[in-house]
Design a protein around this motif. Structure first.
Motif, PDB file in Angstrom:
ATOM      1  N   GLN A  32       1.057  -1.194   0.038  1.00 44.52           N
ATOM      2  CA  GLN A  32       0.165   0.032   0.001  1.00 44.52           C
ATOM      3  C   GLN A  32       0.922   1.326  -0.088  1.00 44.52           C
ATOM      4  N   ARG A  33       1.790   1.330   0.924  1.00 42.95           N
ATOM      5  CA  ARG A  33       2.850   2.174   0.902  1.00 42.95           C
ATOM      6  C   ARG A  33       3.542   2.684  -0.656  1.00 42.95           C
ATOM      7  N   ALA A  34       3.800   1.565  -1.048  1.00 40.80           N
ATOM      8  CA  ALA A  34       4.618   1.383  -2.544  1.00 40.80           C
ATOM      9  C   ALA A  34       3.527   2.123  -3.585  1.00 40.80           C
ATOM     10  N   LEU A  35       2.332   1.514  -3.540  1.00 38.28           N
ATOM     11  CA  LEU A  35       1.239   2.054  -4.368  1.00 38.28           C
ATOM     12  C   LEU A  35       1.102   3.636  -4.165  1.00 38.28           C
ATOM     13  N   VAL A  36       0.809   3.866  -3.054  1.00 37.30           N
ATOM     14  CA  VAL A  36       0.699   5.426  -2.544  1.00 37.30           C
ATOM     15  C   VAL A  36       1.893   6.363  -3.256  1.00 37.30           C
ATOM     16  N   ARG A  37       3.163   5.645  -3.021  1.00 38.28           N
ATOM     17  CA  ARG A  37       4.227   6.528  -3.435  1.00 38.28           C
ATOM     18  C   ARG A  37       4.366   6.682  -4.800  1.00 38.28           C
ATOM     19  N   LEU A  38       3.985   5.511  -5.619  1.00 37.98           N
ATOM     20  CA  LEU A  38       4.013   5.487  -6.845  1.00 37.98           C
ATOM     21  C   LEU A  38       3.064   6.394  -7.305  1.00 37.98           C
ATOM     22  N   LEU A  39       1.595   6.395  -6.892  1.00 39.80           N
ATOM     23  CA  LEU A  39       0.710   7.508  -7.338  1.00 39.80           C
ATOM     24  C   LEU A  39       1.120   8.784  -7.294  1.00 39.80           C
ATOM     25  N   GLY A  40       1.714   9.017  -6.236  1.00 40.09           N
ATOM     26  CA  GLY A  40       2.005  10.253  -5.703  1.00 40.09           C
ATOM     27  C   GLY A  40       3.076  11.071  -6.866  1.00 40.09           C
ATOM     28  N   ASP A  41       3.926  10.066  -7.165  1.00 42.16           N
ATOM     29  CA  ASP A  41       5.097  10.506  -8.018  1.00 42.16           C
ATOM     30  C   ASP A  41       4.553  10.632  -9.561  1.00 42.16           C
ATOM     31  N   THR A  42       3.363   9.716  -9.865  1.00 43.42           N
ATOM     32  CA  THR A  42       2.773  10.143 -11.158  1.00 43.42           C
ATOM     33  C   THR A  42       2.086  11.394 -11.089  1.00 43.42           C
ATOM     34  N   LEU A  43       1.497  11.665 -10.164  1.00 48.52           N
ATOM     35  CA  LEU A  43       0.609  12.948 -10.176  1.00 48.52           C
ATOM     36  C   LEU A  43       1.756  14.304  -9.999  1.00 48.52           C
TER      37      LEU A  43
END
Length: 135
Positions: A32-43
């Motif tokens: 979950q942390r990795a997904l949130v970080r990836l989504l944040g980087d994408t945004l």
């Protein structure tokens, strides 16, 4: 009385369930942390791209309706909601609103992510949007 095959099947099923639940408990939060970080980087990447898209029209002083149409088109390309905020907090364009609805939006100057952007920083805040009714 249960057959040996049924007992072995039941035991294997129970062991598999326990193993799967253990893996989910141990790995789930990290994923979950990795997904949130990836989504944040994408945004952040999409926001930087949008900044390039609107830089020239803003510098030229194009009217907000023209800027809003440009933002609407670009937002469809990245499949994201895009809001362009002036340094004083006025919303100049929003991919979800146009016309009178856009003009009626609250000033965004007090929002933490807008204040951070004015300082040249990146900040992410998750909240419910009253405009579109989503997080």
């Amino acid at each position: 009385m249960k057959s040996l095959r049924a007992r072995l099947l039941g035991t294997a099923l129970a062991a598999s369930t326990v193993a799967l639940l253990t893996v989910l408990v141990l790995v789930g939060p990290g994923l979950q942390r990795a997904l949130v970080r990836l989504l944040g980087d994408t945004l952040v990447a999409e926001a930087r791209l949008m900044a390039r898209v609107v830089a020239e029209p803003l510098a030229e002083g194009r009217p907000t309706d023209a800027l809003d149409r440009l933002v609407d088109e670009a937002a469809r390309e990245v499949q994201a909601r895009v809001t362009v905020v002036a340094p004083d907090g006025r919303v100049l364009a929003d991919s979800s609103l146009s016309g009178a609805s856009l003009a009626a939006l609250d000033n965004h100057a007090g929002r933490p992510e807008v204040q951070a952007a004015l300082r040249g920083q990146v900040k992410s805040v998750v909240r419910r949007s009253d405009t579109v009714g989503e997080d």
